[in-house]
Design a protein around this motif. Structure first.
Motif, PDB file in Angstrom:
ATOM      1  N   LYS A  13     -48.511 -23.353  50.860  1.00 24.14           N
ATOM      2  CA  LYS A  13     -46.914 -22.963  50.348  1.00 24.14           C
ATOM      3  C   LYS A  13     -47.178 -22.785  48.592  1.00 24.14           C
ATOM      4  N   PHE A  16     -48.424 -20.310  48.108  1.00 28.16           N
ATOM      5  CA  PHE A  16     -47.620 -18.798  47.900  1.00 28.16           C
ATOM      6  C   PHE A  16     -46.307 -19.027  47.320  1.00 28.16           C
ATOM      7  N   LEU A  17     -45.806 -19.969  46.443  1.00 29.43           N
ATOM      8  CA  LEU A  17     -45.307 -20.035  45.447  1.00 29.43           C
ATOM      9  C   LEU A  17     -45.388 -19.926  44.352  1.00 29.43           C
ATOM     10  N   GLN A  19     -47.869 -16.932  44.127  1.00 33.35           N
ATOM     11  CA  GLN A  19     -48.740 -15.727  44.180  1.00 33.35           C
ATOM     12  C   GLN A  19     -49.817 -15.311  44.419  1.00 33.35           C
ATOM     13  N   TYR A  21     -51.751 -15.612  47.192  1.00 34.67           N
ATOM     14  CA  TYR A  21     -51.851 -15.453  48.878  1.00 34.67           C
ATOM     15  C   TYR A  21     -53.277 -15.609  49.071  1.00 34.67           C
ATOM     16  N   ILE A  47     -43.938 -14.904  56.567  1.00 36.67           N
ATOM     17  CA  ILE A  47     -43.586 -14.977  55.197  1.00 36.67           C
ATOM     18  C   ILE A  47     -44.607 -14.188  54.480  1.00 36.67           C
ATOM     19  N   SER A  51     -44.598 -10.589  52.341  1.00 35.79           N
ATOM     20  CA  SER A  51     -44.069 -10.901  51.374  1.00 35.79           C
ATOM     21  C   SER A  51     -45.322 -10.000  50.556  1.00 35.79           C
TER      22      SER A  51
ATOM     23  N   ARG B 180     -41.228  -5.895  43.581  1.00 39.04           N
ATOM     24  CA  ARG B 180     -42.785  -7.201  43.876  1.00 39.04           C
ATOM     25  C   ARG B 180     -41.532  -7.815  44.820  1.00 39.04           C
ATOM     26  N   ASN B 181     -42.167  -8.625  45.995  1.00 42.10           N
ATOM     27  CA  ASN B 181     -41.364  -9.693  46.425  1.00 42.10           C
ATOM     28  C   ASN B 181     -41.509 -10.706  45.851  1.00 42.10           C
ATOM     29  N   VAL B 182     -41.239 -11.949  45.021  1.00 39.13           N
ATOM     30  CA  VAL B 182     -41.106 -12.820  44.264  1.00 39.13           C
ATOM     31  C   VAL B 182     -41.526 -14.070  45.375  1.00 39.13           C
ATOM     32  N   PRO B 183     -41.907 -14.929  45.689  1.00 30.25           N
ATOM     33  CA  PRO B 183     -42.399 -15.975  46.920  1.00 30.25           C
ATOM     34  C   PRO B 183     -40.828 -17.096  46.092  1.00 30.25           C
ATOM     35  N   LYS B 184     -40.546 -17.908  47.135  1.00 33.97           N
ATOM     36  CA  LYS B 184     -39.304 -18.632  46.833  1.00 33.97           C
ATOM     37  C   LYS B 184     -39.611 -20.019  47.825  1.00 33.97           C
ATOM     38  N   LEU B 185     -38.549 -21.242  47.357  1.00 35.64           N
ATOM     39  CA  LEU B 185     -38.973 -22.360  48.720  1.00 35.64           C
ATOM     40  C   LEU B 185     -37.055 -22.357  49.171  1.00 35.64           C
ATOM     41  N   LYS B 186     -36.380 -22.163  49.833  1.00 36.25           N
ATOM     42  CA  LYS B 186     -35.430 -22.624  50.784  1.00 36.25           C
ATOM     43  C   LYS B 186     -35.420 -23.924  50.463  1.00 36.25           C
ATOM     44  N   GLY B 189     -37.005 -26.208  52.527  1.00 40.55           N
ATOM     45  CA  GLY B 189     -38.215 -26.561  52.514  1.00 40.55           C
ATOM     46  C   GLY B 189     -39.087 -25.871  52.648  1.00 40.55           C
ATOM     47  N   SER B 190     -38.389 -24.771  53.832  1.00 43.09           N
ATOM     48  CA  SER B 190     -39.629 -23.456  54.475  1.00 43.09           C
ATOM     49  C   SER B 190     -39.374 -22.352  53.500  1.00 43.09           C
ATOM     50  N   THR B 191     -40.133 -21.616  53.299  1.00 45.70           N
ATOM     51  CA  THR B 191     -40.473 -20.166  52.462  1.00 45.70           C
ATOM     52  C   THR B 191     -40.098 -19.640  52.775  1.00 45.70           C
ATOM     53  N   SER B 192     -39.779 -18.153  51.619  1.00 48.32           N
ATOM     54  CA  SER B 192     -39.717 -17.064  51.698  1.00 48.32           C
ATOM     55  C   SER B 192     -38.928 -16.298  50.819  1.00 48.32           C
ATOM     56  N   PHE B 193     -39.104 -15.130  50.586  1.00 48.25           N
ATOM     57  CA  PHE B 193     -39.160 -14.262  48.625  1.00 48.25           C
ATOM     58  C   PHE B 193     -37.791 -13.636  49.233  1.00 48.25           C
TER      59      PHE B 193
END
Lengths: 86, 229
Positions: A13, A16-17, A19, A21, A47, A51, B180-186, B189-193
């Motif tokens: 994670k 990933f955060l 970037q 990948y 995910i 992304s 661009r898809n910018v990653p983020k954390l919800k 704690g799960s990941t998203s973008f």
């Protein structure tokens, strides 16, 4: 072993955060080797692929998630949105 | 305010009606199936269950002054022709009718459709293009010689800055934006973008894995860049 997996997920994670990948996928794949049915790992890999605009691979992992947990709402939402855009 | 009438609430008609309503347009949706009308009633200005091939029904609904009519009654071509003709006679300013084949399309133009659309054919074309070139997202032709291309960043571009890529010199094209898809954390704690759009990126902008580049340039250059791995 659980601690190991947890750590690998956290590393995945983290990359990933940031970037990074490919690095993220490396850690998560290691976690998957230890626990192939880990929903959190499978979902996170889905995910990441989504992304980076690799919808086929993303679908593959989201489908693995719902095979294990058919009620996984987030995975279902992602499968639906990817299918709509393809 | 422009008035739209959508006749035939299959998947296509329903989607047109709902999306027009979302754009704050005045929409009247009509189908002979009361269930379909009920499904859409909350979304549009007015929804009516009636037989649209009967001119009286359309007049009763006050469609005479409608600006745009969308006829999407599905596979029933005779109804489609009749409704198109009726709307034309009633003075609807612009009529768009759905057809399944070119023969149907020609007939619809003859009876008054201003434009014919072929959703199945268009969807098929789009899908074929996507399948034949998965890296290519979209191409808009501006003129015969210029266009805008949406392209998934080729692997050889990843990790490089735009000035290092020398796209203008090599292909005579300019990157006007990057999606661009910018990653983020919800919170859980799960990941998203989140999708973001970077407009006119500078020379020091670095291309990342998964970036969608929006490129403006001559068709020749765009053709060349499409083949880059």
């Amino acid at each position: 072993m659980m601690d190991d997996i947890k750590e690998l997920i956290e590393e995945g994670k983290f990359y990933f955060l940031n970037q990074k990948y490919n690095e993220a996928l490396q850690y998560l794949n290691k976690a998957l080797e230890k626990d192939p049915a880990n929903i959190e790992v499978l979902y996170t890999i889905g995910i990441i692929y989504e992304s980076i605009n690799n919808p086929d691979k993303a679908l593959e992992y989201f489908k693995k998630v719902i095979k294990i947990d058919p009620q996984h709402e987030d995975a279902i939402i992602h499968i639906h949105s990817i299918s709509e855009n393809q | 305010m422009e008035r739209f009438v959508v006749i035939g609430l299959g998947r296509f008609g329903q989607s047109v009606a709902i999306n027009l309503a979302k754009l704050n347009k005045n929409v009247i949706a009509i189908d002979k199936d009361p269930q379909k009308v009920e499904e859409i009633a909350d979304f549009v200005f007015q929804a009516a269950a009636c037989d649209a091939t009967d001119e009286k029904n359309l007049r009763d609904l006050g469609l005479k002054n409608a600006d745009v009519g969308v006829v999407s009654v599905g596979e029933d071509i005779s109804s489609s022709i009749l409704i198109t003709l009726t709307l034309k006679e009633m003075g609807v300013k612009k009529i768009i009718s759905k057809a399944l084949s070119q023969v149907q399309g020609k007939v619809l133009i003859k009876v008054g459709a201003d434009r014919v659309i072929y959703p199945e054919r268009d969807m098929g074309e789009r899908l074929a293009k996507r399948l034949s070139s998965p890296q290519l997202f979209d191409l808009i032709e501006l003129t015969e010689s210029h266009g805008i291309l949406e392209l998934l960043a080729p692997e050889s571009f990843v990790g490089k800055r735009l000035d290092q890529l020398e796209l203008r010199k090599k292909y005579d094209v300019t990157v006007i934006a990057v999606k661009r898809n910018v990653p983020k954390l919800k919170d859980d704690g799960s990941t998203s973008f989140k999708e973001s759009m970077i407009l006119s990126p500078g020379p020091d902008f670095e291309i990342l894995l998964g970036d969608i580049m929006i490129i403006l340039g001559k068709s020749k250059g765009l053709d060349k860049i499409k083949k880059v791995k």
